[in-house]
Design an enzyme around this catalytic site. Structure first.
Site, PDB file in Angstrom:
ATOM      1  N   GLU A 179      30.860 -10.501  32.711  1.00 20.65           N
ATOM      2  CA  GLU A 179      30.035 -11.071  33.780  1.00 20.65           C
ATOM      3  C   GLU A 179      30.408 -12.517  34.086  1.00 20.65           C
ATOM      4  O   GLU A 179      29.640 -13.441  33.830  1.00 20.65           O
ATOM      5  CB  GLU A 179      28.556 -10.881  33.441  1.00 20.65           C
ATOM      6  CG  GLU A 179      28.215  -9.400  33.412  1.00 20.65           C
ATOM      7  CD  GLU A 179      26.810  -9.080  32.911  1.00 20.65           C
ATOM      8  OE1 GLU A 179      25.923  -9.927  33.077  1.00 20.65           O
ATOM      9  OE2 GLU A 179      26.625  -7.979  32.350  1.00 20.65           O
ATOM     10  N   HIS A 462      24.848  -0.179  31.855  1.00 23.22           N
ATOM     11  CA  HIS A 462      24.936  -1.626  32.104  1.00 23.22           C
ATOM     12  C   HIS A 462      25.410  -2.314  30.834  1.00 23.22           C
ATOM     13  O   HIS A 462      25.247  -1.779  29.739  1.00 23.22           O
ATOM     14  CB  HIS A 462      23.592  -2.180  32.573  1.00 23.22           C
ATOM     15  CG  HIS A 462      23.370  -1.918  34.031  1.00 23.22           C
ATOM     16  ND1 HIS A 462      22.970  -2.885  34.911  1.00 23.22           N
ATOM     17  CD2 HIS A 462      23.534  -0.782  34.758  1.00 23.22           C
ATOM     18  CE1 HIS A 462      22.889  -2.361  36.119  1.00 23.22           C
ATOM     19  NE2 HIS A 462      23.212  -1.086  36.063  1.00 23.22           N
ATOM     20  N   GLU A 487      21.788  -8.953  40.249  1.00 27.06           N
ATOM     21  CA  GLU A 487      20.799  -9.690  39.444  1.00 27.06           C
ATOM     22  C   GLU A 487      21.107 -11.187  39.393  1.00 27.06           C
ATOM     23  O   GLU A 487      20.199 -12.008  39.280  1.00 27.06           O
ATOM     24  CB  GLU A 487      20.720  -9.102  38.030  1.00 27.06           C
ATOM     25  CG  GLU A 487      22.025  -9.171  37.258  1.00 27.06           C
ATOM     26  CD  GLU A 487      21.960  -8.470  35.899  1.00 27.06           C
ATOM     27  OE1 GLU A 487      20.946  -7.815  35.602  1.00 27.06           O
ATOM     28  OE2 GLU A 487      22.937  -8.591  35.138  1.00 27.06           O
TER      29      GLU A 487
HETATM   30  C1  NOJ Z   1      20.550  -6.052  32.400  1.00 31.74           C
HETATM   31  C2  NOJ Z   1      20.765  -5.058  33.481  1.00 31.74           C
HETATM   32  O1  NOJ Z   1      21.950  -5.320  34.168  1.00 31.74           O
HETATM   33  C3  NOJ Z   1      19.571  -5.101  34.391  1.00 31.74           C
HETATM   34  O2  NOJ Z   1      19.779  -4.262  35.510  1.00 31.74           O
HETATM   35  C4  NOJ Z   1      18.362  -4.705  33.613  1.00 31.74           C
HETATM   36  O3  NOJ Z   1      17.235  -4.826  34.459  1.00 31.74           O
HETATM   37  C5  NOJ Z   1      18.166  -5.590  32.393  1.00 31.74           C
HETATM   38  N1  NOJ Z   1      19.381  -5.687  31.644  1.00 31.74           N
HETATM   39  C6  NOJ Z   1      17.091  -5.057  31.462  1.00 31.74           C
HETATM   40  O4  NOJ Z   1      17.539  -3.869  30.856  1.00 31.74           O
HETATM   41 CA    CA Z   2      23.545  -7.021  33.340  1.00 32.88          CA
END
Ligand code: NOJ
Ligand code: CA
Length: 682
Positions: A179, A462, A487
């Protein structure tokens, strides 16, 4: 006559020189079907190397092959060619879902057997598959009396680019996994990079370095050793070595996609799928590519919480609201995060409280599953492990059985902790820490896929290991994150800049689908703006491929943008064909994709922080058909920073003979649905 001393010195020097410069012997070659690419396998004083030529010009200079082994040191010297064989292959196969329905797999192969000339006389095969637009090679360790098992301390495989180039890359071996924002630097400023790493040579050739079929092995990082020479560095394992395997086994394929243009580079990604084994799951029609909404963005905005209590998002009433919204607008899935015990307190890197078989008391999972079913909607499961991965493995079979019973046929998994923090329970009960892309994690993901498949559940991981095309073999591995997603627009510091998605297309997206979670039409994160225009959010649905595609914003925000929201309702998540119409790495890109379930085409075009005008011939449309183009474009004066909501929607009649002029604002984009009409064009 006595020889003068000087001439003896010269003779010795000349002998030394001729020895040092003795030319490598090319012991085998193989060319691509159209002859454009050629791989040569060289032996130089018992050391093996490969090199690549394109149109007869060097592309990859001689690069080493071999291994560093625990106990016995290097396995790269005193090699001789024991055998070689070539063959050709040409087959077209069908994907159960994807960017293209049919994929051609056409290559020439060289298999060379290299054996040590001294004890213990170990052997490996190196296999090259040469395509017109790329190369894959791997090592095969056949069963042999010289070794029953290998402990690999590292791979010595090199990649030495022949000329200068610009590279797009993210750092490997750092805490935030994959990331990172992409760096664009001269090739000789790369340190250690994850793959895919994409380069453009000063001559305009595009090359992406990656790997295919990463299973029961450590992920490959690219460490720049000197100049333009890179060496494979395998992700670490807690034991101190990188990989431990019993023979026989094969390594993953090391891949080079090679193309004249950025657009052709993207299209050459079929290489990654082609180098994977065919579908092992058989009929996977139980997976339906589709779009979803969910209790998610509100959590990242901190309007609601994963934890139970007053702000808890995953309540029965709130989930019903999302199910109703999904049913009304035609979304198949509703993701609910925070539905299970384990979120109260510090869950980051502390996953031992997570229970995947029980819901919190305020989330009536049985009633909600039944309600969803009555409205033709499916709940999407969420398994955040907090990196307590063995703890998750203990529960996953039971959890997937419950999912199956409740019609939860897609599960999003998560591995939130710093790189190197994956918790693996050893047989004595103690905990070892592993990397997200080490050999143990590769094995974990495979165990998840197999357990999920037994219950007809598809996985969207993820914080995953990178994608190397295993979806061909396990078509229930439908998507993953593995890059900075939306996010970061909520809370990223820094947030995703306007060029982020055009960087992703030609790097991360070469590896496979991404659950980017687009569609934030409010363009608003937590105290910070999303750095795109409204139209660009729509275009991302066509540009960033995933067979599970989220409409990530809050229902109440969609209610405020119903005109733009119409495109998100219409756009499919499964395609019959994909064409990259134009593009430059990190600058802009335009995709055209044909719906797998209708005759409609869709176009998505995005740009970085620069506005631009693109001429697009509509020659991808089926000839002899009329279409109504429903255009969603940046309005006059639109700009990601100054006027992100300036937006126009218009329709016009077009055919494949037309051209469109796309005006993309700075940080902008355009999305078009081409609705197929009558077949007769005069
Ligand atoms: C990181 C993930 O990328 C995200 O989509 C998720 O809401 C959070 N972790 C919590 O699991
Ligand atoms: Ca993530």
């Amino acid at each position: 006559m006595r020889r003068p001393i000087l001439s003896i010195v010269y003779a010795i020097a000349a002998a030394a020189l001729s020895c040092a410069s003795a030319h490598a012997e090319t012991v085998a070659t193989v060319s691509s079907p159209n002859g454009v690419l050629t791989v040569g396998l060289d032996l130089h004083e018992g050391r093996a190397g490969y090199r690549v030529e394109r149109f007869g010009e060097p592309l990859i200079d001689t690069s080493a092959l071999g291994f560093m082994l625990r106990g016995s040191g290097k396995f790269e010297r005193n090699l001789a060619l024991a055998d070689k064989a070539t063959r050709s292959f040409d087959e077209t196969w069908e994907q159960p879902w994807g960017e293209d329905r049919f994929i051609r797999n056409h290559y020439n192969e060289l298999r060379a057997t290299l054996t040590e000339t001294i004890a213990p006389n170990r052997t490996f095969n190196v296999v090259f598959r040469v395509y017109d637009d790329g190369i894959g090679f791997r090592y095969e360790f056949p069963e042999q009396s010289a070794a029953a098992e290998l402990i690999i301390d590292d791979e010595l495989t090199e990649f030495a680019l022949a000329g200068p180039a610009t590279a797009w890359w993210i750092p490997a071996g750092e805490w935030n996994r994959y990331e990172y924002l992409y760096n664009r630097t001269p090739l000789n400023e790369v340190t250690t990079a994850h793959t895919p790493m994409t380069v453009r040579t000063d001559d305009g050739l595009h090359i992406a370095f990656h790997e295919a079929a990463l299973a029961d092995y450590a992920g490959m990082w690219l460490r720049r050793a000197e100049g333009r020479r890179f060496r494979a560095e395998l992700a670490p394992a807690s034991e101190g070595w990188k990989v431990r395997r019993t023979l026989p086994f094969n390594t993953p394929w090391r891949t080079l996609q090679i193309a004249d243009s950025a657009a052709a580079l993207y299209e050459s990604s079929d290489l990654i799928l082609n180098l994977n084994e065919p579908n092992k799951l058989g009929d996977v029609s139980w997976f339906t590519p589709s779009k979803y909404v969910g209790i998610w963005w509100s959590l990242h905005l901190e309007q609601e919480s994963w934890a139970t209590g007053k702000k808890h998002g995953a309540t029965t009433a709130n989930t019903k609201r999302y199910i109703d919204f999904a049913a009304e607008h035609g979304f198949r899935g509703v993701l609910v995060e925070g539905w299970n015990p384990g979120w109260d307190g510090q869950w980051f890197g502390n996953g031992y409280d997570f229970d995947f078989t029980r819901a919190t008391p305020d989330f009536d999972i049985e009633a909600l599953a039944a309600y969803a079913k009555s409205r033709d909607v499916h709940l999407i499961g969420h398994h955040e492990t907090g990196c307590a991965v063995s703890h998750y493995e203990d529960q996953m079979a039971d959890a997937f059985a419950i999912n199956e019973r409740l019609g939860i046929d897609v599960v999003k998994t998560g591995y939130v902790c710093d790189a190197g923090g994956i918790e693996r329970r050893l047989p004595d009960g103690s905990i070892a820490r592993e990397w997200h892309d080490g050999q143990w994690s590769a094995g974990h993901h495979q165990r998840v896929l197999e357990a999920a498949a037994r219950h007809h559940v598809a996985i969207n991981s993820h914080e995953p290991i990178k994608d190397t095309g295993l979806r061909r073999t396990y078509p229930n591995w439908v998507s993953r994150e593995g890059a900075r997603g939306m996010e970061y627009g909520a809370w990223g510091n820094p947030t995703n800049p306007p060029e982020h998605e055009v960087n992703l297309v030609f790097t991360r997206m070469l590896s496979g689908p991404m659950d980017y979670t687009p569609g934030i039409l409010s363009l608003q994160g937590r105290g910070q703006a999303i750095q795109t225009t409204l139209a660009k959010q729509l275009a991302l649905y066509v540009v960033l491929y995933s067979p599970v595609q989220m409409a990530a914003d809050l229902p109440e925000n969609y209610e405020k943008h119903m005109d733009a929201f119409q495109f998100i309702r219409d756009v499919p998540a499964d395609w019959a064909r994909t064409e990259v119409v134009n593009g430059e790495v990190g600058d802009y890109v335009t995709f055209a994709r044909k719906d797998r379930n209708s005759d409609d085409w869709y176009l998505g075009s995005i740009t970085d922080g620069n506005g631009r005008v693109l001429e697009v011939p509509l020659s991808f449309l089926d000839p002899g058909r009329n279409y109504t183009a429903q255009v969603y474009r940046d309005g006059d004066g639109a700009h990601w920073h100054d006027a992100p909501f300036a937006f126009e929607r218009e329709t016009r009649a077009v055919t494949s003979a037309d051209r469109l002029t796309l005006r993309l604002a700075a940080g902008g984009g355009q999305a078009i649905r081409f609705v197929a009409g009558s077949a007769a064009v005069p």
